[in-house]
Design a protein around this motif. Sequence first.
Motif, short mmCIF file in Angstrom:
data_model
loop_
_atom_site.label_atom_id
_atom_site.label_comp_id
_atom_site.label_asym_id
_atom_site.label_seq_id
_atom_site.Cartn_x
_atom_site.Cartn_y
_atom_site.Cartn_z
N ARG A 339 0.84 -1.21 0.00
CA ARG A 339 0.00 0.00 0.00
C ARG A 339 0.87 1.25 0.00
N ARG A 340 1.90 1.26 0.82
CA ARG A 340 2.80 2.42 0.88
C ARG A 340 3.56 2.60 -0.43
N ALA A 341 4.03 1.49 -1.02
CA ALA A 341 4.78 1.56 -2.27
C ALA A 341 3.90 2.11 -3.40
N GLU A 342 2.67 1.65 -3.46
CA GLU A 342 1.75 2.12 -4.51
C GLU A 342 1.45 3.61 -4.34
N HIS A 343 1.25 4.03 -3.10
CA HIS A 343 0.96 5.45 -2.84
C HIS A 343 2.16 6.32 -3.22
N LEU A 344 3.36 5.88 -2.84
CA LEU A 344 4.56 6.66 -3.12
C LEU A 344 4.83 6.70 -4.63
N LEU A 348 4.93 10.02 -7.25
CA LEU A 348 6.08 10.33 -8.09
C LEU A 348 5.71 10.39 -9.57
N THR A 349 4.87 9.45 -10.01
CA THR A 349 4.48 9.45 -11.42
C THR A 349 3.69 10.70 -11.78
N GLU A 350 2.99 11.26 -10.82
CA GLU A 350 2.26 12.51 -11.06
C GLU A 350 3.20 13.67 -11.37
N HIS A 351 4.49 13.49 -11.04
CA HIS A 351 5.50 14.50 -11.34
C HIS A 351 6.46 14.00 -12.44
N ALA A 352 5.96 13.09 -13.27
CA ALA A 352 6.71 12.60 -14.44
C ALA A 352 7.95 11.80 -14.07
N VAL A 353 7.94 11.16 -12.91
CA VAL A 353 9.05 10.28 -12.52
C VAL A 353 8.69 8.86 -12.94
N ASP A 354 9.65 8.16 -13.53
CA ASP A 354 9.46 6.76 -13.91
C ASP A 354 9.53 5.89 -12.66
N ALA A 355 8.42 5.77 -11.94
CA ALA A 355 8.37 5.05 -10.67
C ALA A 355 7.32 3.95 -10.75
N LEU A 356 7.68 2.79 -10.24
CA LEU A 356 6.78 1.64 -10.23
C LEU A 356 6.74 1.03 -8.83
N ALA A 357 5.58 0.58 -8.41
CA ALA A 357 5.48 -0.20 -7.17
C ALA A 357 5.66 -1.66 -7.54
N VAL A 358 6.66 -2.31 -6.91
CA VAL A 358 6.97 -3.69 -7.26
C VAL A 358 7.13 -4.53 -5.99
N ASP A 359 6.93 -5.84 -6.14
CA ASP A 359 7.25 -6.75 -5.05
C ASP A 359 8.77 -6.92 -4.98
N SER A 360 9.28 -7.15 -3.78
CA SER A 360 10.71 -7.36 -3.62
C SER A 360 10.95 -8.34 -2.47
N ALA A 361 12.20 -8.63 -2.22
CA ALA A 361 12.57 -9.54 -1.14
C ALA A 361 13.60 -8.86 -0.25
N ALA A 362 13.24 -8.65 1.01
CA ALA A 362 14.15 -8.07 1.99
C ALA A 362 14.90 -9.20 2.71
N ALA A 378 8.62 -2.47 -2.90
CA ALA A 378 9.58 -1.40 -3.14
C ALA A 378 9.07 -0.46 -4.20
N VAL A 379 9.67 0.71 -4.25
CA VAL A 379 9.47 1.63 -5.36
C VAL A 379 10.66 1.48 -6.29
N SER A 380 10.41 1.18 -7.55
CA SER A 380 11.46 0.97 -8.55
C SER A 380 11.65 2.23 -9.38
N LEU A 381 12.92 2.67 -9.48
CA LEU A 381 13.28 3.87 -10.23
C LEU A 381 14.41 3.54 -11.20
N PRO A 382 14.64 4.36 -12.20
CA PRO A 382 15.82 4.16 -13.05
C PRO A 382 17.09 4.20 -12.20
N GLY A 413 7.22 7.14 8.66
CA GLY A 413 7.39 8.58 8.77
C GLY A 413 8.42 9.16 7.82
N ASP A 414 9.23 8.29 7.20
CA ASP A 414 10.25 8.75 6.25
C ASP A 414 9.78 8.69 4.81
N ASP A 415 8.58 8.20 4.55
CA ASP A 415 8.09 8.11 3.17
C ASP A 415 8.09 9.47 2.48
#
Length: 443
Positions: A339-344, A348-362, A378-382, A413-415
């Motif tokens: 939920r947090r990744a999708e919101h973030l 970002l995409t609203e400001h033309a950033v190539d950002a994707l919400a993706v599953d990851s492994a911590a 996670a949020v995926s960026l170039p 709180g750091d999002d």
Amino acid sequence: MDLRRHVPRTDAVLADPRLRTAEERLGRAIVKTAVAGALQRVRTGEIAPETVVDAAVAALPAHAMSLRRVVNATGVLLHTNLGRAPLSVAAREAVSAASGCTDVEYDLATGLRGRRGHGAVEALLAACPSAQDAHVVNNNAAALVLAATVLAQGREIVISRGEMVEIGDGFRLPDLLVSAGARLREVGTTNRTSAVDYAAALGPDTGFILKIHPSNFRISGFTASAAIAELAPLGVPIVADIGSGLLAPEPLLPDEPDAAAALEQGAALVTASGDKLLGGPQAGLLLGAADLVERLRRHPMARALRVGKMTLAALEATLRGPEPPAVRQLHTAVAELRRRAEHLAKELTEHAVDALAVDSAATVGGGGAPGVELPSAAVSLPESYEPVLRERRVIGRIETGRLLLDLRTVEPGDDAHVRDAVLAGRHRASPGGTTPRTHREET
């Protein structure tokens, strides 16, 4: 025009109320350095003379130290290079409260010298009732060297060849044990060691059997190891280095050893780290039989390895206070992270950033739970964002040509800070830019 004629005098700039206030907080040397830098910018024509105070104030650091706070978005909960476990609010407040004069070795009831760290020890024993007594030193390596010095100096430590580990930066535990004056008696093979191997190696020179959890690697296939319960009847002390700092079993990490289980199986002494899965400050924990712990506490080496009042305060607050961040992050539901990744990503995409919400492994990190992957988001960026965000102290990881900001290790709180850092650097982050560094943890 000669710019030097318009450069303000240093003492006049330092007299500004804002800089005088900063001097009380940061010290004169730091403020003077900032002023000197601003004056040099006036001389080169970079800024106007009337803005020198503003420039000096802007150049001041937040704190009178070189360490800088970073956001750990690597997905490694206990990242050694980033300071391992972040302290809880309770622990931070305890450190602040303990920074002045305290009764660290003073008994307020009697006016006599008191036992150092008694509060932290009592908290440890409450959290691990299987231990008769406990002692705290400055890290787990210190705990091991103290045990080796007291119990096996000039004697033998029996250890499996499969547990002769290196824990990072070329640091090898066998070298540490030998430096304490002990001799190592290696038994078994790299992949298989049995209780019979240990029994055959025991003799009058045996100081103790050492069981080291190989916490930062795994050996699979044709393997075998002797459990503490199998070794307990052999009649010599067993020291168990569990490493990660779990005091009780953790259902999410069923293969990770804990202090309570090791003691109940027959270990005379358990050593562990305070800044790993316990979630506290850097410290070495020694828990076990009362007579052994007292011998360790009274040895001259213990004085050299003891911890300060702020470590004791942070450790006690970690044990008595609310769940620390590392433990909370371990248990955060993956649905919340998504939920947090999708919101973030949406922001970002609203400001033309190539950002994707993706599953990851911590991962756990810090030499704990090797091979265990924690479902995350996670949020995926170039990847070109990596150096840009690193400048803004947001540390992620590179994976398949993209920068991942794994939210399992980012406090909610750091999002907003992460979002703002990405937006501030989006004009500099372009494909084909600076080649990023990967961020591999040094365990």
